[in-house]
Write an enzyme that holds these catalytic residues in place. Sequence first.
Site, PDB file in Angstrom:
ATOM      1  N   ARG A  57       0.832  -1.200   0.000  1.00  0.00           N
ATOM      2  CA  ARG A  57       0.000   0.000   0.000  1.00  0.00           C
ATOM      3  C   ARG A  57       0.863   1.245   0.000  1.00  0.00           C
ATOM      4  O   ARG A  57       1.800   1.351   0.774  1.00  0.00           O
ATOM      5  CB  ARG A  57      -0.867   0.022   1.254  1.00  0.00           C
ATOM      6  CG  ARG A  57      -2.236  -0.528   1.027  1.00  0.00           C
ATOM      7  CD  ARG A  57      -3.033  -0.424   2.283  1.00  0.00           C
ATOM      8  NE  ARG A  57      -3.201   0.975   2.675  1.00  0.00           N
ATOM      9  CZ  ARG A  57      -3.607   1.362   3.870  1.00  0.00           C
ATOM     10  NH1 ARG A  57      -3.897   0.477   4.780  1.00  0.00           N
ATOM     11  NH2 ARG A  57      -3.748   2.631   4.152  1.00  0.00           N
ATOM     12  N   LEU A  58       0.492   2.205  -0.838  1.00  0.00           N
ATOM     13  CA  LEU A  58       1.314   3.413  -0.917  1.00  0.00           C
ATOM     14  C   LEU A  58       1.384   4.121   0.424  1.00  0.00           C
ATOM     15  O   LEU A  58       2.380   4.743   0.752  1.00  0.00           O
ATOM     16  CB  LEU A  58       0.756   4.368  -1.969  1.00  0.00           C
ATOM     17  CG  LEU A  58       0.819   3.869  -3.408  1.00  0.00           C
ATOM     18  CD1 LEU A  58       0.509   5.015  -4.358  1.00  0.00           C
ATOM     19  CD2 LEU A  58       2.175   3.289  -3.740  1.00  0.00           C
ATOM     20  N   ALA A  59       0.324   3.970   1.213  1.00  0.00           N
ATOM     21  CA  ALA A  59       0.314   4.630   2.518  1.00  0.00           C
ATOM     22  C   ALA A  59       1.469   4.151   3.401  1.00  0.00           C
ATOM     23  O   ALA A  59       1.850   4.812   4.343  1.00  0.00           O
ATOM     24  CB  ALA A  59      -1.009   4.371   3.219  1.00  0.00           C
ATOM     25  N   LYS A  60       2.007   2.982   3.076  1.00  0.00           N
ATOM     26  CA  LYS A  60       3.103   2.447   3.882  1.00  0.00           C
ATOM     27  C   LYS A  60       4.460   2.934   3.376  1.00  0.00           C
ATOM     28  O   LYS A  60       5.485   2.614   3.948  1.00  0.00           O
ATOM     29  CB  LYS A  60       3.100   0.902   3.839  1.00  0.00           C
ATOM     30  CG  LYS A  60       1.783   0.286   4.191  1.00  0.00           C
ATOM     31  CD  LYS A  60       1.631   0.140   5.693  1.00  0.00           C
ATOM     32  CE  LYS A  60       0.297  -0.479   6.029  1.00  0.00           C
ATOM     33  NZ  LYS A  60      -0.177  -0.126   7.337  1.00  0.00           N
ATOM     34  N   ARG A  61       4.445   3.614   2.263  1.00  0.00           N
ATOM     35  CA  ARG A  61       5.724   4.056   1.692  1.00  0.00           C
ATOM     36  C   ARG A  61       5.780   5.567   1.688  1.00  0.00           C
ATOM     37  O   ARG A  61       5.017   6.212   0.998  1.00  0.00           O
ATOM     38  CB  ARG A  61       5.841   3.560   0.246  1.00  0.00           C
ATOM     39  CG  ARG A  61       5.886   2.070   0.139  1.00  0.00           C
ATOM     40  CD  ARG A  61       6.150   1.662  -1.281  1.00  0.00           C
ATOM     41  NE  ARG A  61       7.183   2.507  -1.902  1.00  0.00           N
ATOM     42  CZ  ARG A  61       7.653   2.274  -3.114  1.00  0.00           C
ATOM     43  NH1 ARG A  61       7.209   1.285  -3.826  1.00  0.00           N
ATOM     44  NH2 ARG A  61       8.567   3.068  -3.618  1.00  0.00           N
TER      45      ARG A  61
END
Length: 288
Positions: free
Chosen positions: A256-260
């Site tokens: 998930r982009l939220a994790k990057r």
Amino acid sequence: MSTPPAYRGRLAPSPTGYLHTGHARTFWIASERARRAGGTLLLRSDDLDSTRFRMDFAQALLEDLRWFGLAWSEGPDIGGPHAPYSQSERRGLYRAALERLRDLRWVYPCARTRRDVVEAAGAPHEGGADDEPLYPAAFRPDPSLDLPDIDGAPGVNWRLRVPDGEELVFEDARLGTQRAVAGRDFGDFPVWRKDGGPSYQLACAVDDAEMGITEVVRGEDLVRSTFRQLLLYRALGVRPPGFYHCALVTDEGGVRLAKRHDALSLRALRERGVSPQEIRAAWPPEGP
Ligand code: GLU
């Protein structure tokens, strides 16, 4: 026949890091839905998390959103009829809501630690990023016991007592009918934390109601939170908004982009000369 209220949407970023393209996509969809409905869009800074909040992120996110092409007509930077638009300045409203919930006996003080709950709940509960272990009904106090005053019970969480076994239903504008059973899919949840502040659930529901939001657009990791917030609307006697939960964007590896927070932040992309149009062109189409 009464006319429905004019569309009011919101962007509700948390200034705990730089915005990345996943956030930008959710906000872009929120902005497009407001524009197509001929409505208004406001910006609220969800800056209650004092351990992760940073002033420079709060400034950066306004700048990054503007660079990206988003505009709002009310917000912390421009004011408006529902000012202040930063949650850290709205504590009085949350406290008043807590008092009301206490007076109506929807909430109770809970001295259990997260660890107590995790241990009693057993296997981790499936769910989105907002998820928490199912609060065991055995931990609940007897509903007929007297409740202390809020100031008379320092250092405890206040939890909302969910109506066990009741099926809650809402119509999501993207996902269709959504259902969850209180006490099974989620349990009693904190509305006030022992450090003396509201939970995300309470602050969000109170603000969306007070700011007259007619549709909440956010990521689908928050669907379960929506059920909790629907109970808060009911308890506080206010009409809930509509909901549109967006798909979460993942990278090529499925993360998930939220994790990057690294290479895909709007800042980093901008520094590399990537334009907002190019960022939008890389998104998957929105659909159910
Ligand atoms: N500030 C919250 C977040 O970034 C907003 C969630 C919501 O839109 O309700 O996750």
